[in-house]
Design an enzyme around this catalytic site. Structure first.
Site, PDB file in Angstrom:
ATOM      1  N   ASP A   1      34.655 -31.327 -26.154  1.00 35.19           N
ATOM      2  CA  ASP A   1      35.939 -32.017 -24.758  1.00 35.19           C
ATOM      3  C   ASP A   1      35.338 -32.816 -24.290  1.00 35.19           C
ATOM      4  O   ASP A   1      34.382 -33.946 -25.208  1.00 35.19           O
ATOM      5  CB  ASP A   1      36.081 -30.392 -23.819  1.00 35.19           C
TER       6      ASP A   1
HETATM    7  C1  NOJ Z   1      39.988 -32.176 -21.589  1.00 33.75           C
HETATM    8  C2  NOJ Z   1      40.177 -30.770 -21.677  1.00 33.75           C
HETATM    9  O1  NOJ Z   1      39.585 -29.440 -21.273  1.00 33.75           O
HETATM   10  C3  NOJ Z   1      40.653 -30.459 -22.695  1.00 33.75           C
HETATM   11  O2  NOJ Z   1      41.369 -29.043 -23.360  1.00 33.75           O
HETATM   12  C4  NOJ Z   1      42.067 -31.565 -23.693  1.00 33.75           C
HETATM   13  O3  NOJ Z   1      42.357 -31.051 -24.649  1.00 33.75           O
HETATM   14  C5  NOJ Z   1      41.517 -32.886 -23.482  1.00 33.75           C
HETATM   15  N1  NOJ Z   1      40.149 -33.616 -22.748  1.00 33.75           N
HETATM   16  C6  NOJ Z   1      41.817 -34.394 -24.624  1.00 33.75           C
HETATM   17  O4  NOJ Z   1      42.697 -34.273 -23.740  1.00 33.75           O
END
Ligand code: NOJ
Length: 750
Positions: A303
């Site tokens: 993430d």
């Molecule tokens: C953080 C989020 O937790 C995740 O779900 C997302 O895909 C990413 N950012 C990218 O935007």
């Protein structure tokens, strides 16, 4: 456990057992998927030859570059981070870019990469296509309320077509984290609190996004956030997770596994730790479980900045060790923080990471690019003409309206005030959400544009033509406490036949980093409703929100209550369809709504207690205000004649059937739900658990017999020594319209 009647009939060790939920069907689907890959992209051999040859040409810097993902500057979906730069592109240090959308923009970046990088390895483009891309569908928690798996597959497919037509190869969806705490803002992005339903929805959404995998009209899906991101302590986003191993395997892990069975190509690691080890650095999760036990063959992305954050979690002292821990754990691609590019080469030099480990991760990423056909044509997804044709076309708008209609849950309808009578001539439309285009798109609006959104005011106007007089006022805002517009709101209420109050949360009160400690309507909206009720006119409350709220006061002030969540582009048309009776609401909650925050966790399938009648607070009962599975219709369904065989085999299936009669005045759809409780087991079991359901259409005046299949393997559980067992004995079979109103019979599992 009564050993006379119960012995374990299936005991298998953790590492040998096909994980619960794996079926012969799902395994053959993965095989089928692989076959498609092989057929359409030469033989397996030529793919691996190609990749090995390329690997031999790559410098260490270029290899690490393939493992590095950067964000375009226009859409930051996390804290400020390292962004895409020309110099990184020129040095071949970017494997993937996220959150740039649109053929022109993507083409510009790909062209720069193809022109300047030495080996010209195409970039993979990802985007958060969560509930639509240009056309915005209902938020996932809303859509889950439809219990319509085919619908969820179709909306994911439509989003996949729109996104891929815009040049996107890969979506970071579905989020399949089970969420049992409504304070957690990301509950909006998932399927709710139930594991059985969560697995079915995970399957439908992965298959929808990947409907034509490797072709330029489909995107790869990403199962996230692995693992257990949905159970942060206190419901606070990013907080630690501490769950027992049995709960981990029984409640939280199955939906991720369901994604693999559906052929998902990528996983995203979670920010949080699971019982002390951050998921992003967990070899147990990312290698032993995901790859060795479950056989996942794709790649794992972190993430946003989760690798660098390993330092904040205190399991490493510096970024070099963070990169080392993550890559050795099995984390292939590093999202946005640049740790791999900055530190892995040094870690390899020091012998902390082997070149074989790097090569293996690079291979996984090159394989995907190969299968997407990007080596043959890096611009394969970049067709301006197609982009124009595929986006926001009529059929996708129609689907968005259907999805929005099916996602609405009718929570109250006193004296059948809804649908609105033809005699209604004057409507007072009041509330901060009644005419707001932006909020209706919810928390992940991707490239949706507010100008496309139909508000409730517009939807009602579209429906009612000239015959109805509509007076509209906001009444109040969400955050400030001003009641300046209350008197005008009450005045127009008094002058009308009915009040429609559109209230709730702002879209960004749920979603990432949007946990709430208080779950009432924000601001003075509850007081506004109270005043409107005093006008003496019937009050129909239309709620928009991204989580269960505490609605006791709202229920008191409302004659009818519609939970509409955030319905997306076609919200207003769908809500008008329901208000005027052109669609009969059929949604059912997939999360329990508590009376008060103090009841949390308030999920329906809690474990049995030795003193069940004492399970309450001194100041509140234990029951929820609206239980899991609850939702009304304009018509009335009655259940009778529950039948199931007296016994069934441990390897077999039982057909449970029930007659459902539509006794009301409208045709309608009903979701018939099957719950099971193990009467005596070797471990404490839940009071009930959903194990089957069927959504059926029943014309008014008709009765239909609904058959639901119960699979014996669904009746097992994990023991403390981590064995999955299905124990013979008696089970209560409970069928009904929600998790509370159930008719029971007993079945024996032999
Ligand atoms: C953080 C989020 O937790 C995740 O779900 C997302 O895909 C990413 N950012 C990218 O935007």
């Amino acid at each position: 456990m009564n050993l006379n009647i119960k012995t374990n009939i299936l005991i298998v060790s953790l590492l040998l057992i096909p994980f619960k939920g794996v079926s012969a069907i799902s395994i053959s689907n993965i095989k089928a998927n692989n076959k498609t890959i092989n057929k359409s992209h030469k033989s397996e051999k030529s793919e691996s030859d190609f990749i090995n040859e390329l690997l031999r040409k790559m410098t260490l810097e270029e290899k690490i570059g393939q493992l590095s993902q950067y964000v375009g500057k226009e859409l930051l979906t996390g804290p400020l981070s390292k962004t895409l730069s020309d110099s990184l592109l020129e040095r071949g240090m970017i494997g993937s870019v996220l959150n740039i959308g649109g053929v022109e923009k993507i083409k510009r970046v790909q062209e720069l990469n193809m022109k300047h990088s030495r080996l010209k390895i195409p970039i993979l483009f990802g985007f958060d296509v969560i509930h639509g891309f240009k056309t915005i569908f209902p938020v996932p928690l809303a859509e889950a309320s439809s219990w319509d798996l085919d619908l969820m597959r179709r909306t994911a497919k439509a989003a996949s077509i729109e996104a891929s037509a815009s040049g996107i190869h890969w979506t970071f969806a579905p989020m399949v984290d089970i969420a049992r705490d409504p304070r957690w803002g990301r509950i909006v992005e998932g399927a709710g609190e139930d594991t059985y339903l969560g697995c079915k929805i995970a399957d439908a959404r992965v298959r929808g996004f990947q409907w034509n995998l490797w072709q330029p009209n489909s995107v790869m899906a990403c199962a996230k956030h692995f693992a257990v991101y949905g159970a942060p302590q206190g419901g606070v986003d990013y907080a630690p997770v501490d769950v027992s191993n049995t709960t981990l395997f029984e409640t939280y892990l199955p939906p991720y596994k369901a994604c693999i069975d559906a052929g998902v190509q990528t996983f995203m690691s979670a920010f949080n730790d699971v019982n002390g080890m951050p998921a992003t650095g967990s070899k147990f999760l990312l290698t032993d479980l995901l790859r060795k036990q479950w056989g996942f063959k794709g790649f794992v992305v972190s993430d946003w900045a989760a690798v660098a954050q390993l330092k904040n979690q205190g399991v490493v002292a510096n970024e070099e060790d963070a990169g080392t821990l993550a890559l050795n754990a099995g984390l292939d691609m590093n999202m946005t923080d640049g740790v791999y590019n900055a530190h892995l080469a040094e870690a390899i030099k020091k012998g902390k990471v082997s070149i074989e480990t790097v090569d293996e991760s690079v291979r996984r990423i090159l394989r995907v690019k190969y299968r997407l056909g990007l080596f043959k044509d890096p611009y394969r997804f970049l067709d301006l003409k197609r982009e124009k044709q595929e986006i926001r076309n009529d059929s996708i708008m129609k689907l968005a309206r259907e999805a929005a209609c099916k996602s609405v849950v009718l929570l109250k309808n006193d004296k059948d005030i809804l649908p609105l009578s033809k005699r209604i001539k004057r409507i007072a439309l009041i509330g901060p959400l009644a005419n707001d285009q932006n909020e209706l798109m919810g928390s992940w609006k991707a490239r949706g544009e507010k100008e496309d959104v139909v508000t409730v005011l517009q939807g009602i106007k579209n429906k009612s033509g000239n015959g109805i007089d509509i007076k509209y006022i906001r009444g109040c805002d969400w955050t400030d406490s001003s009641k300046a517009e209350f008197s005008e709101a009450v005045k127009i209420a008094k002058e009308s036949d009915v009040v429609i109050a559109v209230v709730g949360e702002k879209a960004l009160m749920s979603g990432e980093d949007r946990s709430r400690a208080y779950l009432n309507l924000p601001g003075v909206q509850e007081e506004l409703l109270e005043e409107l009720k005093k006008s003496g006119k019937p009050v129909i409350t239309v709620l928009m929100n991204g989580r269960p709220l505490t609605l006791a006061n709202v229920v008191k002030s409302s004659d009818a209550l519609l939970e509409t969540w955030f319905l997306g582009t076609q919200a207003g048309n769908a809500i008008a369809d329901i208000l005027f009776g052109d669609y009969n609401p059929s949604g059912k909650l997939t999360v329990s709504f508590p009376y008060a925050e103090g009841q949390i966790p308030n999920y329906y399938n809690y474990k049995r207690s030795g003193r069940p009648t004492y399970l309450k607070y001194i100041d509140l009962k234990k029951d929820n205000l609206f239980p899991f599975g609850f939702g009304l219709s304009y018509t009335k369904f009655t259940y009778s004649n529950l039948q199931c065989p007296p016994s069934f085999d441990s390897q077999g299936k039982a057909i449970v059937s029930i007659d459902v009669t539509n006794n009301g005045n409208y045709d309608g759809e009903e979701t018939v739900q099957l719950y099971v409780a193990d009467k005596v087991a070797s471990m404490v079991r839940p009071v009930k658990e959903l194990k089957g359901f069927k959504k059926v259409f029943i014309p008014k005046g008709k009765t239909i017999k609904v058959d639901i299949e119960l699979n014996s393997q669904e009746l097992g559980f994990w023991t403390n020594d981590m064995k999955y067992v299905v124990e013979p004995g008696e089970f209560n079979i409970m069928v009904g319209p929600n998790s509370e109103q159930l008719t029971t019979q007993t079945i024996i599992l032999k």
